[in-house]
Design a protein around this motif. Sequence first.
Motif, short mmCIF file in Angstrom:
data_model
loop_
_atom_site.label_atom_id
_atom_site.label_comp_id
_atom_site.label_asym_id
_atom_site.label_seq_id
_atom_site.Cartn_x
_atom_site.Cartn_y
_atom_site.Cartn_z
N PHE A 39 -7.37 59.87 -4.80
CA PHE A 39 -6.18 59.88 -4.11
C PHE A 39 -5.23 61.27 -4.42
CE2 PHE A 39 -1.55 58.73 -4.50
CZ PHE A 39 -1.29 58.13 -3.13
N PRO A 40 -5.08 61.53 -5.68
CA PRO A 40 -4.43 62.96 -5.88
C PRO A 40 -5.14 64.04 -5.24
CG PRO A 40 -5.23 61.99 -7.90
CD PRO A 40 -5.36 60.98 -6.80
N VAL A 41 -6.49 64.06 -5.46
CA VAL A 41 -7.37 65.29 -5.22
C VAL A 41 -7.23 65.36 -3.41
CG1 VAL A 41 -9.73 66.26 -4.92
CG2 VAL A 41 -8.95 64.83 -6.93
N LEU A 42 -7.12 64.34 -2.93
CA LEU A 42 -7.12 64.46 -1.38
C LEU A 42 -5.79 64.98 -0.83
CD1 LEU A 42 -8.49 64.18 1.61
CD2 LEU A 42 -7.47 61.66 1.35
N ILE A 43 -4.70 64.65 -1.75
CA ILE A 43 -3.48 65.33 -1.31
C ILE A 43 -3.39 66.55 -1.64
CG2 ILE A 43 -0.83 65.27 -2.09
CD1 ILE A 43 -1.12 62.21 -2.53
N GLY A 44 -4.00 67.17 -2.69
CA GLY A 44 -4.08 68.37 -2.95
C GLY A 44 -4.96 69.32 -1.66
#
Length: 251
Positions: A118-123
């Motif tokens: 989830f956070p990696v993809l946003i980055g």
Amino acid sequence: MTDNTLYEEQTAQKLLLWEKELLKPPSMLERTSKSISTRINTIIPDKVHQALTTAVKGIVQTSLFTMDYIPKNQPLRGASLADCDIRAEELLSLYKKIAAAEGAGTGAGGIMLGLVDFPVLIGIKIKFLFELAHAYGYSTTNYRERLFILYVFQLAFSSQSKQLRLLDIVKTWEEKAGSLPPKSDQVDWRQLQQEYRDTIDFRKMLQMIPGIGAVVGAWANYGLLDELGQTGMNAYRMRRLQDKDASYNAD
């Protein structure tokens, strides 16, 4: 009226079709999906909502309001719209592959790694938008340009009821930018994370199913980057054409 090239005239026509498609009434499947997502949101404990909101806020603020994501390459100044589009397509192709590889890796790991995704993809998405801005000649060292990225991000991953307002901001950016809040304090972070999560929910839930997670993770991330890429490229195409109009009228 500006002296537009044939390519620019064709692009303007494509943008009109894109806007029409973006704002057409939602299909029955989309309405059903939104209804289910709304019901799910009401039963999720508030502390979970708060945790997700804090995560989204932290990731986006770090990305947009620090210098960490600013590309090393200089903005592509003086290039034609056609040349900018070529560079943008190259970037989109690269970032779709990066996102797909990341989704395959985390998808293979089940639920726990799926949550990490989830956070990696946003980055990855934010980094792509920074690169995209430079491809169209806009420097992300400018705070207002980073704020524009946030609105493009929201436009790509919001429900239709929010997209009309967001599209208006993107289309009239030069007029709106001066009146927008100087910092991110007035952004409704909880709404942002819910809209974002509702948009990607179905695909990302499938990613956590054992046995098919890797394949679905790659497919989901590839598709999400493609959607973001089309929205981002069209947003910057609008600005390039509007900037040309403004320059022409000022002469």
